[in-house]
Motif scaffolding. Structure first.
Motif, PDB file in Angstrom:
ATOM      1  N   GLN A   1       0.817  -1.455   0.061  1.00 62.71           N
ATOM      2  CA  GLN A   1      -0.068  -0.006  -0.101  1.00 62.71           C
ATOM      3  C   GLN A   1       0.765   1.238   0.078  1.00 62.71           C
ATOM      4  N   GLY A   2       2.142   1.097  -0.408  1.00 58.83           N
ATOM      5  CA  GLY A   2       3.110   2.299  -0.233  1.00 58.83           C
ATOM      6  C   GLY A   2       3.498   2.680   1.026  1.00 58.83           C
ATOM      7  N   TYR A   3       3.290   1.958   2.181  1.00 58.22           N
ATOM      8  CA  TYR A   3       3.782   2.601   3.167  1.00 58.22           C
ATOM      9  C   TYR A   3       5.422   2.356   3.354  1.00 58.22           C
ATOM     10  N   SER A   4       6.128   1.354   2.867  1.00 57.71           N
ATOM     11  CA  SER A   4       7.375   1.361   3.106  1.00 57.71           C
ATOM     12  C   SER A   4       8.101   2.558   2.293  1.00 57.71           C
ATOM     13  N   LYS A   5       7.475   3.190   1.304  1.00 57.72           N
ATOM     14  CA  LYS A   5       7.939   4.053   0.531  1.00 57.72           C
ATOM     15  C   LYS A   5       7.832   5.306   1.494  1.00 57.72           C
ATOM     16  N   GLN A   6       6.637   5.540   2.178  1.00 63.35           N
ATOM     17  CA  GLN A   6       6.309   6.655   2.854  1.00 63.35           C
ATOM     18  C   GLN A   6       7.429   6.674   4.043  1.00 63.35           C
ATOM     19  N   LEU A   7       7.754   5.498   4.646  1.00 62.00           N
ATOM     20  CA  LEU A   7       8.601   5.139   5.870  1.00 62.00           C
ATOM     21  C   LEU A   7      10.234   5.699   5.511  1.00 62.00           C
ATOM     22  N   VAL A   8      10.504   5.036   4.299  1.00 58.63           N
ATOM     23  CA  VAL A   8      11.713   5.321   3.885  1.00 58.63           C
ATOM     24  C   VAL A   8      11.954   6.865   3.383  1.00 58.63           C
ATOM     25  N   GLU A   9      10.807   7.423   2.898  1.00 62.20           N
ATOM     26  CA  GLU A   9      10.976   8.921   2.464  1.00 62.20           C
ATOM     27  C   GLU A   9      11.231   9.646   3.967  1.00 62.20           C
ATOM     28  N   ALA A  10      10.584   9.407   5.013  1.00 66.58           N
ATOM     29  CA  ALA A  10      10.713   9.973   6.296  1.00 66.58           C
ATOM     30  C   ALA A  10      11.940   9.941   6.604  1.00 66.58           C
ATOM     31  N   VAL A  11      12.535   8.910   6.693  1.00 63.92           N
ATOM     32  CA  VAL A  11      14.006   8.688   7.422  1.00 63.92           C
ATOM     33  C   VAL A  11      14.762   9.323   6.359  1.00 63.92           C
ATOM     34  N   ILE A  12      15.039   9.348   5.085  1.00 67.30           N
ATOM     35  CA  ILE A  12      15.825  10.216   4.143  1.00 67.30           C
ATOM     36  C   ILE A  12      15.490  11.592   4.534  1.00 67.30           C
ATOM     37  N   ALA A  13      14.234  12.058   4.718  1.00 73.24           N
ATOM     38  CA  ALA A  13      14.249  13.520   4.845  1.00 73.24           C
ATOM     39  C   ALA A  13      14.390  14.012   6.089  1.00 73.24           C
ATOM     40  N   HIS A  14      14.670  13.179   7.275  1.00 77.29           N
ATOM     41  CA  HIS A  14      14.980  13.715   8.543  1.00 77.29           C
ATOM     42  C   HIS A  14      16.066  14.755   8.865  1.00 77.29           C
ATOM     43  N   PRO A  15      15.876  15.678   9.447  1.00 74.87           N
ATOM     44  CA  PRO A  15      16.924  16.843   9.655  1.00 74.87           C
ATOM     45  C   PRO A  15      18.233  16.272  10.010  1.00 74.87           C
ATOM     46  N   GLU A  16      18.091  15.467  11.161  1.00 76.08           N
ATOM     47  CA  GLU A  16      19.363  14.923  11.573  1.00 76.08           C
ATOM     48  C   GLU A  16      20.160  14.137  10.657  1.00 76.08           C
ATOM     49  N   LEU A  17      19.598  13.660   9.645  1.00 75.47           N
ATOM     50  CA  LEU A  17      20.416  12.827   8.617  1.00 75.47           C
ATOM     51  C   LEU A  17      20.689  13.441   7.518  1.00 75.47           C
ATOM     52  N   GLN A  18      20.661  14.618   7.262  1.00 77.20           N
ATOM     53  CA  GLN A  18      21.179  15.306   6.205  1.00 77.20           C
ATOM     54  C   GLN A  18      22.838  15.686   6.088  1.00 77.20           C
ATOM     55  N   GLY A  19      23.386  15.644   5.104  1.00 78.98           N
ATOM     56  CA  GLY A  19      24.717  15.908   4.832  1.00 78.98           C
ATOM     57  C   GLY A  19      25.726  15.069   5.368  1.00 78.98           C
ATOM     58  N   LEU A  20      25.262  13.789   5.445  1.00 81.05           N
ATOM     59  CA  LEU A  20      26.062  12.355   5.836  1.00 81.05           C
ATOM     60  C   LEU A  20      26.967  12.192   4.554  1.00 81.05           C
ATOM     61  N   ARG A  21      28.293  11.770   4.842  1.00 84.05           N
ATOM     62  CA  ARG A  21      28.937  11.255   3.898  1.00 84.05           C
ATOM     63  C   ARG A  21      28.693   9.864   3.726  1.00 84.05           C
ATOM     64  N   ARG A  22      28.251   8.979   4.398  1.00 87.64           N
ATOM     65  CA  ARG A  22      27.857   7.748   4.095  1.00 87.64           C
ATOM     66  C   ARG A  22      26.783   7.289   4.774  1.00 87.64           C
ATOM     67  N   PHE A  23      25.678   6.569   3.952  1.00 89.38           N
ATOM     68  CA  PHE A  23      24.457   6.270   4.586  1.00 89.38           C
ATOM     69  C   PHE A  23      24.205   4.671   3.922  1.00 89.38           C
TER      70      PHE A  23
END
Length: 145
Positions: free
Chosen positions: A84-106
């Motif tokens: 139902q697209g929930y995994s996409k919504q979840l991963v999008e929220a992870v990727i967009a989280h402010p604390e996880l921006q500008g990382l060298r490696r994810f």
């Protein structure tokens, strides 16, 4: 169209029993994991709960220093809510989280969801010959003996 998943990072909202049950019995990567290990892993991670009507149906956990590196782990949507697209919504929220921006490696490891993660920029390691690991796939079962 599926209902929008409410995603939050408040650990007090997480259903620890549900998370433990899924990881210990429903996952391919954490079979037999103890409740205490799940609780401790959540304590020391950035966690994302996915909720429908106040009930948790999804989870993801990120291990990070919030400056240079993050590792995405324990991602799941309960079987009754898949497709139902929930995994996409979840991963999008992870990727967009402010604390996880500008990382060298994810990083992440996946057995069968390469297409899902590729849409968010994940690729095979740039230099796989530089990566090493200590891997103990049966550690949770061995601890129960």
């Amino acid at each position: 169209m599926s209902e929008t998943l409410r995603i939050g990072t408040d650990k007090s909202e997480l259903d620890l029993a549900l998370i433990h049950d899924f990881l210990a019995t429903g996952s391919s990567w954490a079979q037999g994991i103890s409740f205490d290990t799940v609780r401790k892993s959540i304590e020391h991670s950035l966690c994302f709960g996915g909720y429908l009507g106040g009930r948790q149906v999804a989870f993801a956990r990120v291990i990070s220093d919030y400056a240079t590196f993050a590792n995405l782990v324990d991602v799941f949507v309960l079987p009754a809510h898949r497709g139902q697209g929930y995994s996409k919504q979840l991963v999008e929220a992870v990727i967009a989280h402010p604390e996880l921006q500008g990382l060298r490696r994810f990083t992440l490891a996946t057995f069968d969801a390469h297409q899902l993660y590729a849409r968010y920029g994940f690729t095979p390691p740039h230099k796989p010959d530089t990566l090493m690991e200590i891997y103990r796939p049966g550690i949770y079962q061995a601890a129960r003996r």
